[in-house]
Scaffold this motif. Structure first.
Motif, PDB file in Angstrom:
ATOM      1  N   GLY A  63       0.856  -1.415   0.153  1.00 12.93           N
ATOM      2  CA  GLY A  63       0.023   0.239   0.098  1.00 12.93           C
ATOM      3  C   GLY A  63       0.841   1.484   0.098  1.00 12.93           C
ATOM      4  O   GLY A  63       0.456   2.034  -0.290  1.00 12.93           O
TER       5      GLY A  63
ATOM      6  N   ASN B 205       3.408   2.016  -1.588  1.00 10.86           N
ATOM      7  CA  ASN B 205       4.039   2.549  -2.498  1.00 10.86           C
ATOM      8  C   ASN B 205       3.602   3.390  -3.469  1.00 10.86           C
ATOM      9  O   ASN B 205       2.344   3.315  -3.602  1.00 10.86           O
ATOM     10  CB  ASN B 205       4.344   0.549  -3.398  1.00 10.86           C
ATOM     11  CG  ASN B 205       4.964   1.629  -4.710  1.00 10.86           C
ATOM     12  OD1 ASN B 205       5.365   2.028  -5.394  1.00 10.86           O
ATOM     13  ND2 ASN B 205       5.299  -0.398  -5.320  1.00 10.86           N
ATOM     14  N   LEU B 206       4.321   3.853  -3.660  1.00 11.28           N
ATOM     15  CA  LEU B 206       4.510   6.218  -3.996  1.00 11.28           C
ATOM     16  C   LEU B 206       4.005   5.843  -5.724  1.00 11.28           C
ATOM     17  O   LEU B 206       3.628   6.424  -6.258  1.00 11.28           O
ATOM     18  CB  LEU B 206       4.816   6.781  -3.894  1.00 11.28           C
ATOM     19  CG  LEU B 206       3.781   7.213  -1.806  1.00 11.28           C
ATOM     20  CD1 LEU B 206       5.073   7.882  -1.291  1.00 11.28           C
ATOM     21  CD2 LEU B 206       2.738   8.730  -2.193  1.00 11.28           C
TER      22      LEU B 206
ATOM     23  N   THR C 238       4.906   3.149  -8.591  1.00  8.32           N
ATOM     24  CA  THR C 238       4.923   1.879  -8.758  1.00  8.32           C
ATOM     25  C   THR C 238       3.610   2.809  -9.716  1.00  8.32           C
ATOM     26  O   THR C 238       2.469   2.055  -8.872  1.00  8.32           O
ATOM     27  CB  THR C 238       5.144   0.707  -8.556  1.00  8.32           C
ATOM     28  OG1 THR C 238       5.981   0.426  -8.365  1.00  8.32           O
ATOM     29  CG2 THR C 238       5.503   0.048  -9.942  1.00  8.32           C
ATOM     30  N   ARG C 239       2.994   2.181 -10.739  1.00  8.82           N
ATOM     31  CA  ARG C 239       1.730   2.189 -11.533  1.00  8.82           C
ATOM     32  C   ARG C 239       1.005   1.119 -11.006  1.00  8.82           C
ATOM     33  O   ARG C 239       1.100   0.059 -11.405  1.00  8.82           O
ATOM     34  CB  ARG C 239       1.614   1.950 -12.973  1.00  8.82           C
ATOM     35  CG  ARG C 239       1.633   3.429 -13.507  1.00  8.82           C
ATOM     36  CD  ARG C 239       1.968   3.112 -15.233  1.00  8.82           C
ATOM     37  NE  ARG C 239       2.930   2.827 -16.106  1.00  8.82           N
ATOM     38  CZ  ARG C 239       2.785   1.729 -17.097  1.00  8.82           C
ATOM     39  NH1 ARG C 239       0.937   1.989 -17.468  1.00  8.82           N
ATOM     40  NH2 ARG C 239       3.411   1.163 -17.554  1.00  8.82           N
ATOM     41  N   ALA C 240      -0.471   1.401 -10.122  1.00 10.56           N
ATOM     42  CA  ALA C 240      -1.053  -0.141  -9.867  1.00 10.56           C
ATOM     43  C   ALA C 240      -1.391  -1.315 -10.510  1.00 10.56           C
ATOM     44  O   ALA C 240      -1.317  -2.379 -10.827  1.00 10.56           O
ATOM     45  CB  ALA C 240      -2.379  -0.103  -8.612  1.00 10.56           C
TER      46      ALA C 240
ATOM     47  N   ALA D  36       2.649   4.871 -20.119  1.00  5.97           N
ATOM     48  CA  ALA D  36       3.729   4.783 -18.976  1.00  5.97           C
ATOM     49  C   ALA D  36       3.623   6.444 -18.052  1.00  5.97           C
ATOM     50  O   ALA D  36       3.883   6.866 -16.778  1.00  5.97           O
ATOM     51  CB  ALA D  36       5.145   4.445 -18.855  1.00  5.97           C
TER      52      ALA D  36
ATOM     53  N   SER E  48       1.061   7.194 -16.416  1.00  4.73           N
ATOM     54  CA  SER E  48       0.780   6.212 -15.540  1.00  4.73           C
ATOM     55  C   SER E  48      -0.365   5.558 -15.304  1.00  4.73           C
ATOM     56  O   SER E  48      -0.944   4.936 -14.978  1.00  4.73           O
ATOM     57  CB  SER E  48       0.310   7.130 -13.736  1.00  4.73           C
ATOM     58  OG  SER E  48       1.528   8.142 -13.561  1.00  4.73           O
ATOM     59  N   GLY E  49      -0.931   4.985 -16.454  1.00  5.49           N
ATOM     60  CA  GLY E  49      -1.790   4.071 -16.996  1.00  5.49           C
ATOM     61  C   GLY E  49      -3.296   4.855 -16.797  1.00  5.49           C
ATOM     62  O   GLY E  49      -4.521   4.397 -17.543  1.00  5.49           O
TER      63      GLY E  49
ATOM     64  N   LEU F 259       3.469  14.003 -11.598  1.00  2.00           N
ATOM     65  CA  LEU F 259       4.125  13.052 -10.281  1.00  2.00           C
ATOM     66  C   LEU F 259       2.992  12.598  -9.617  1.00  2.00           C
ATOM     67  O   LEU F 259       2.559  11.555  -9.385  1.00  2.00           O
ATOM     68  CB  LEU F 259       5.058  13.700  -9.851  1.00  2.00           C
ATOM     69  CG  LEU F 259       5.825  12.910  -8.034  1.00  2.00           C
ATOM     70  CD1 LEU F 259       6.116  12.365  -8.692  1.00  2.00           C
ATOM     71  CD2 LEU F 259       6.482  14.542  -7.602  1.00  2.00           C
TER      72      LEU F 259
ATOM     73  N   ARG G  18       1.461  10.158 -10.976  1.00  2.28           N
ATOM     74  CA  ARG G  18       1.398   8.637 -10.963  1.00  2.28           C
ATOM     75  C   ARG G  18       0.997   8.245  -9.040  1.00  2.28           C
ATOM     76  O   ARG G  18       0.807   7.495  -9.083  1.00  2.28           O
ATOM     77  CB  ARG G  18       3.212   8.884 -10.476  1.00  2.28           C
ATOM     78  CG  ARG G  18       4.111   7.488 -10.637  1.00  2.28           C
ATOM     79  CD  ARG G  18       3.543   6.093 -11.247  1.00  2.28           C
ATOM     80  NE  ARG G  18       3.769   6.596 -12.565  1.00  2.28           N
ATOM     81  CZ  ARG G  18       5.159   5.583 -12.598  1.00  2.28           C
ATOM     82  NH1 ARG G  18       5.296   4.747 -12.499  1.00  2.28           N
ATOM     83  NH2 ARG G  18       4.507   5.526 -14.988  1.00  2.28           N
ATOM     84  N   PHE G  19       1.356   9.232  -8.403  1.00  2.00           N
ATOM     85  CA  PHE G  19       0.660   9.455  -6.920  1.00  2.00           C
ATOM     86  C   PHE G  19      -0.517   8.387  -6.657  1.00  2.00           C
ATOM     87  O   PHE G  19      -1.312   7.373  -5.946  1.00  2.00           O
ATOM     88  CB  PHE G  19       0.531  10.144  -5.925  1.00  2.00           C
ATOM     89  CG  PHE G  19       2.277  10.811  -5.283  1.00  2.00           C
ATOM     90  CD1 PHE G  19       4.088  10.029  -5.644  1.00  2.00           C
ATOM     91  CD2 PHE G  19       2.112  12.649  -5.294  1.00  2.00           C
ATOM     92  CE1 PHE G  19       4.647  10.707  -5.577  1.00  2.00           C
ATOM     93  CE2 PHE G  19       3.962  12.352  -5.406  1.00  2.00           C
ATOM     94  CZ  PHE G  19       4.810  11.913  -5.446  1.00  2.00           C
TER      95      PHE G  19
ATOM     96  N   ASN H 219      -2.064   6.755  -9.159  1.00  2.00           N
ATOM     97  CA  ASN H 219      -2.290   5.423  -9.682  1.00  2.00           C
ATOM     98  C   ASN H 219      -1.431   4.714  -9.114  1.00  2.00           C
ATOM     99  O   ASN H 219      -1.763   3.259  -9.591  1.00  2.00           O
ATOM    100  CB  ASN H 219      -2.221   6.076 -11.114  1.00  2.00           C
ATOM    101  CG  ASN H 219      -2.996   6.831 -12.311  1.00  2.00           C
ATOM    102  OD1 ASN H 219      -4.428   5.907 -12.254  1.00  2.00           O
ATOM    103  ND2 ASN H 219      -3.261   7.503 -12.221  1.00  2.00           N
ATOM    104  N   ALA H 220      -0.536   4.752  -8.304  1.00  2.00           N
ATOM    105  CA  ALA H 220      -0.102   3.712  -7.697  1.00  2.00           C
ATOM    106  C   ALA H 220      -0.414   3.165  -6.355  1.00  2.00           C
ATOM    107  O   ALA H 220      -2.186   3.487  -6.564  1.00  2.00           O
ATOM    108  CB  ALA H 220       1.022   4.937  -6.812  1.00  2.00           C
TER     109      ALA H 220
ATOM    110  N   PHE I  42      -0.731   2.876  -3.518  1.00  2.00           N
ATOM    111  CA  PHE I  42      -0.723   4.275  -2.440  1.00  2.00           C
ATOM    112  C   PHE I  42      -2.467   5.100  -2.931  1.00  2.00           C
ATOM    113  O   PHE I  42      -2.830   5.207  -2.289  1.00  2.00           O
ATOM    114  CB  PHE I  42       0.402   5.204  -2.450  1.00  2.00           C
ATOM    115  CG  PHE I  42      -0.234   6.739  -1.890  1.00  2.00           C
ATOM    116  CD1 PHE I  42       0.184   6.444   0.069  1.00  2.00           C
ATOM    117  CD2 PHE I  42      -0.291   7.921  -1.787  1.00  2.00           C
ATOM    118  CE1 PHE I  42      -0.363   7.275   0.474  1.00  2.00           C
ATOM    119  CE2 PHE I  42      -0.487   8.910  -0.854  1.00  2.00           C
ATOM    120  CZ  PHE I  42      -0.689   8.591   0.387  1.00  2.00           C
TER     121      PHE I  42
ATOM    122  N   LEU J  82       2.388  14.785   1.287  1.00  2.00           N
ATOM    123  CA  LEU J  82       2.703  15.484  -0.304  1.00  2.00           C
ATOM    124  C   LEU J  82       1.965  16.154  -0.964  1.00  2.00           C
ATOM    125  O   LEU J  82       2.320  17.288  -1.327  1.00  2.00           O
ATOM    126  CB  LEU J  82       1.815  14.081  -1.062  1.00  2.00           C
ATOM    127  CG  LEU J  82       2.750  12.303  -0.950  1.00  2.00           C
ATOM    128  CD1 LEU J  82       2.506  11.552  -1.017  1.00  2.00           C
ATOM    129  CD2 LEU J  82       4.112  13.104  -0.840  1.00  2.00           C
TER     130      LEU J  82
END
Lengths: 257, 352
Positions: free
Chosen positions: A115, A117-118, A120-122, B4, B7-8, B197, B200-201, B203-204, B206, B237
């Motif tokens: 959770g 992980n900031l 990487t794309r999920a 990419a 971030s998809g 950025l 990305r946050f 879609n990660a 997190f 953030l």
């Protein structure tokens, strides 16, 4: 006592008071690995409250919850989840506007500790998605994986609730009326899943259930709560036949039995 | 590659894709497409506010946390650069040090606020941020030795970022390649990087947890997420990115004062931009900020043209008199919130 003799889960004198009202009154019970215990009792007997103290949503006023012999009474709900206590809720409790797939994926992501992980794309973490899809297939939800959880019919949401629980791979699985409000043809899917979990003989299952035929067909053991206290404990036939249950539970709710 | 970079998280709507492309092209070539000081100023303001609103979206749209301290963090970033450039005029070191100091102070302050108030209840956090940011605003206007008080600070940026600097002597498409142009592209590229950025946050893994917390905090806890930790990180953030947006604004404007960075009016503007654009998509911030700032800067001109075109007609010219521009801005907002309750992005995505 050697460590190996500890039961998987144990509650000792577990008690909760709301003001002057004692909702759960000093319940002591041990749950062995591979067992399936049904917890029955009239509405308001304290079954869900007892569950909430085991899974950490409520703080016990007194007594202890022990997992593999270790006192976990002071731990938060997420910490207990990570130690292996998984819970499905009575009232459907999902992420309504996220997809069916995402509901399950989030549980897998939690179990794997990803959770925080900031960067990487999920969507690039394919193994989580594959695992979620396998579970959705088992719960007959795969066709609706892309819809929101809110769009599922009631029975589908109940199945998703169970899929999320299984995704956590807990040692202790707690089902709170998993078949409540389901149509007759949907019930077997859930029961087969629970039977499958029980068949592994490695997990410990706790089940709150009103339907007596379900309890009879699944449980190894029944405990009866009445006004917050444990009033009977034993093999299904014995407990159901006992006078105290006939009077305290089945007598009152014979229409449901 | 594009997948990419985003971030998809593709726009998932033809209309939205076209609008986003138009905004991107418009901002990327603003000095050439819309020459002139005023339009370049508008473009730079749009860039900075896209970042500011997108970072607020991380809180409100993704995590469901209401904060009134966003302009405070924006201001901290701006004052960081302003104060350092006062100390070391026209230096790159001042810019770097000021941005980093602002970033550090913002994150530390956000952490402390989150630690003390997020554990209790979400509404309590909103109240605490309101109190702290009001206190900060008063502090900034009282500590005039450091902040210049109500007048703010004017300072010099490095020569390479000013109009006196010529990178090359020839003009490109009739535009002088001067420091002002470099300054704009610094703001544009930094803003684009920060938006990517943020994308990305969210879609990660997190960001997915943040959405889960917004949807059902109780359930997020039950499947093993300690929500207070996730909320705290989101607050930090968001504060950090807002602070960097403030630093960019300070570099662009060469002036930092309470009205341009700390005022509650800006806080309300941010909220409006996000609600109009659409919460919980980052792209909503891009649309909302662009539309809002364009409307604020140009609605008056448009109405002036309209009013003089209508000439001698009764009532109508008076109705769209440029002096009534605020009334019409208000009407536009009410209409957009009424017709697009999920924001423009929500509407576009639903209608695909």
């Amino acid at each position: 006592m050697p460590a190996s003799s500890h039961p998987v889960l144990e509650t000792e004198n577990l008690t909760i008071r709301f003001g002057g009202h004692v909702a759960v009154d000093s319940v002591s019970c041990r749950y062995e690995s591979g067992s399936l215990t049904a917890i029955v009792g009239p509405n308001g007997a304290g079954k869900t409250t007892y569950f909430n103290m085991i899974s950490g949503q409520l703080k016990a006023s007194a007594g202890q919850v022990r997992l593999f012999g270790e006192d976990i009474t002071g731990l938060s709900a997420p910490a207990r989840t990570h130690r292996g206590i998984g819970r499905a809720f009575q009232l459907t409790n999902l992420f309504p506007n996220l997809t069916v797939l995402e509901n399950v994926r989030l549980a897998i992501q939690s179990r794997r500790g990803l959770g925080l992980n900031l960067l990487t794309r999920a969507s690039a973490l394919g193994s989580l998605i594959e695992e979620a899809e396998i579970l959705l297939d088992r719960t007959n939800l795969i066709e609706r994986a892309g819809e929101t959880a809110a769009a599922l019919p009631h029975g589908g949401q109940r199945r998703l609730e169970v899929a999320v629980l299984v995704a956590l791979e807990p040692e202790v699985l707690m089902f709170d009326e998993p078949t409540a409000g389901m149509s007759a043809d949907e019930v077997p899917v859930i029961l087969d899943l629970i039977r499958e979990i029980k068949g592994d003989r490695t997990k410990t299952v706790l089940l709150v259930e009103h339907k007596m035929d379900v309890v009879r067909s699944l449980a190894d053991r029944i405990i009866v709560l009445h006004n917050g206290a444990l009033v009977a404990d034993g093999p299904p036939e014995e407990v159901i036949a006992s006078p105290i249950v006939q009077e305290a539970y089945l007598g009152v709710r014979s229409g449901h039995a | 590659m594009l997948n990419a970079l985003l971030s998809g998280d593709l726009p998932r709507s033809r209309g939205l894709t076209l609008i986003l492309l138009a905004i991107l092209v418009g901002l990327a070539f603003a000095p050439f497409l819309f020459p002139g000081t005023r339009s370049l100023n508008t473009a730079a303001t749009i860039c900075v506010f896209i970042v500011l609103v997108a970072s607020y979206d991380l809180l409100l749209g993704y995590t469901g946390v209401v904060s009134f301290a966003h302009t405070m963090f924006y201001g901290i970033g701006a004052y960081g650069v302003a104060i350092m450039l006062e100390l070391w005029p026209a230096s790159w070191g001042g810019i770097l040090l000021g941005s980093l100091a602002g970033l550090a102070v913002s994150i530390a302050l956000a952490f402390v606020i989150a630690l003390f108030s997020l554990r209790v209840r979400a509404i309590f956090f909103a109240m605490v941020t309101l109190a702290v940011s009001s206190a900060f605003m008063i502090l900034a206007s009282q500590l005039s030795g450091l902040t210049g008080g109500e007048d703010g600070l004017s300072y010099r940026v490095p020569r390479e970022l000013g109009p006196a600097f010529k990178l090359i002597d020839t003009e490109i498409l009739g535009v002088k390649v001067d420091g002002r142009l470099l300054n704009y592209y610094l703001v544009f590229l930094a803003s684009a990087g920060l938006v990517l950025l943020l994308l990305r946050f969210v879609n990660a893994p997190f960001g997915r947890v943040l959405q889960a917390i917004r949807e059902n905090t109780f359930r997020a806890e039950a499947i093993g997420y300690r929500t207070v930790i996730y909320r705290t990180i989101a607050v930090c953030l968001s504060a950090g990115v807002a602070s960097l947006a403030g630093s960019l604004m300070a570099i662009w404007l060469k002036y930092t004062g309470p009205d341009t960075t700390l005022s509650l009016t800006i806080m309300i503007d941010i909220l409006l931009m996000l609600v109009i654009g659409g919460m919980g998509s980052i792209y909503g911030a891009v649309l909302g900020a662009t539309l809002f700032i364009l409307a604020r800067n140009y609605l008056q001109n448009l109405m002036d043209i309209g009013a003089s075109a209508l000439g001698d007609l009764p009532l109508l010219p008076a109705l769209i008199d440029p002096d009534r521009w605020l009334l019409w801005l208000g009407v536009l907002f009410i209409l957009s919130v009424y017709f697009f309750p999920s924001g423009i992005v929500g509407r576009l995505r639903a209608g695909r």
